[in-house]
Write a protein that holds these residues in place. Sequence first.
Motif, PDB file in Angstrom:
ATOM      1  N   VAL A  16       0.831  -1.202   0.000  1.00  0.00           N
ATOM      2  CA  VAL A  16       0.000   0.000   0.000  1.00  0.00           C
ATOM      3  C   VAL A  16       0.871   1.260   0.000  1.00  0.00           C
ATOM      4  O   VAL A  16       0.493   2.281  -0.584  1.00  0.00           O
ATOM      5  CB  VAL A  16      -1.015  -0.016   1.176  1.00  0.00           C
ATOM      6  N   TYR A  17       2.040   1.191   0.643  1.00  0.00           N
ATOM      7  CA  TYR A  17       2.950   2.341   0.623  1.00  0.00           C
ATOM      8  C   TYR A  17       3.508   2.544  -0.780  1.00  0.00           C
ATOM      9  O   TYR A  17       3.529   3.663  -1.297  1.00  0.00           O
ATOM     10  CB  TYR A  17       4.107   2.161   1.619  1.00  0.00           C
ATOM     11  N   ARG A  22       3.593   5.580  -5.898  1.00  0.00           N
ATOM     12  CA  ARG A  22       3.353   5.549  -7.332  1.00  0.00           C
ATOM     13  C   ARG A  22       2.219   6.494  -7.710  1.00  0.00           C
ATOM     14  O   ARG A  22       2.327   7.266  -8.656  1.00  0.00           O
ATOM     15  CB  ARG A  22       3.017   4.122  -7.793  1.00  0.00           C
ATOM     16  N   GLU A  23       1.142   6.501  -6.940  1.00  0.00           N
ATOM     17  CA  GLU A  23      -0.006   7.378  -7.217  1.00  0.00           C
ATOM     18  C   GLU A  23       0.387   8.852  -7.096  1.00  0.00           C
ATOM     19  O   GLU A  23       0.019   9.672  -7.940  1.00  0.00           O
ATOM     20  CB  GLU A  23      -1.149   7.053  -6.260  1.00  0.00           C
ATOM     21  N   GLN A  24       1.140   9.202  -6.066  1.00  0.00           N
ATOM     22  CA  GLN A  24       1.561  10.592  -5.882  1.00  0.00           C
ATOM     23  C   GLN A  24       2.459  11.041  -7.032  1.00  0.00           C
ATOM     24  O   GLN A  24       2.309  12.149  -7.555  1.00  0.00           O
ATOM     25  CB  GLN A  24       2.295  10.728  -4.542  1.00  0.00           C
ATOM     26  N   PRO A  82       8.633  15.906  -0.520  1.00  0.00           N
ATOM     27  CA  PRO A  82       8.911  14.547  -0.097  1.00  0.00           C
ATOM     28  C   PRO A  82       7.666  13.678  -0.205  1.00  0.00           C
ATOM     29  O   PRO A  82       6.542  14.184  -0.192  1.00  0.00           O
ATOM     30  CB  PRO A  82       9.331  14.689   1.366  1.00  0.00           C
ATOM     31  N   PHE A  83       7.881  12.385  -0.297  1.00  0.00           N
ATOM     32  CA  PHE A  83       6.790  11.424  -0.253  1.00  0.00           C
ATOM     33  C   PHE A  83       6.434  11.185   1.215  1.00  0.00           C
ATOM     34  O   PHE A  83       7.167  11.611   2.111  1.00  0.00           O
ATOM     35  CB  PHE A  83       7.225  10.107  -0.913  1.00  0.00           C
ATOM     36  N   PRO A  84       5.329  10.492   1.482  1.00  0.00           N
ATOM     37  CA  PRO A  84       5.003  10.197   2.881  1.00  0.00           C
ATOM     38  C   PRO A  84       6.089   9.333   3.526  1.00  0.00           C
ATOM     39  O   PRO A  84       6.765   8.570   2.839  1.00  0.00           O
ATOM     40  CB  PRO A  84       3.692   9.412   2.784  1.00  0.00           C
TER      41      PRO A  84
END
Length: 107
Positions: A16-17, A22-24, A82-84
Amino acid sequence: FIPKSLPTASGSVPDVYRDAVREQFEQALIAWFGSHASPQGTVTITFTLDPDGKLVGEPEITSAEGEPLTLAVRDALHATLPFPPFPRGSEGREVPFRVTVVYAPSA
């Protein structure tokens, strides 16, 4: 365009991460290509994230179509950062990503 995330062997985070990253990145690519002129082509980008969602080193970006397309994808990646951070309990210290972007604007 068609982004394709290719799974990599190292790095232990939930799927899920990976999907969220990928979605972001996909949303940043859509925004970038929607507002800039760019030649069509295929780009492969490989990058690694640390537990805080920050880029580790510089991404490796390749494209047979040359620099305009590689710079576009690099700019989209940097706009996304940054990403989460990694989810709690994740064992990975660094997680690599490899994404292939196929860009073919409609006429």
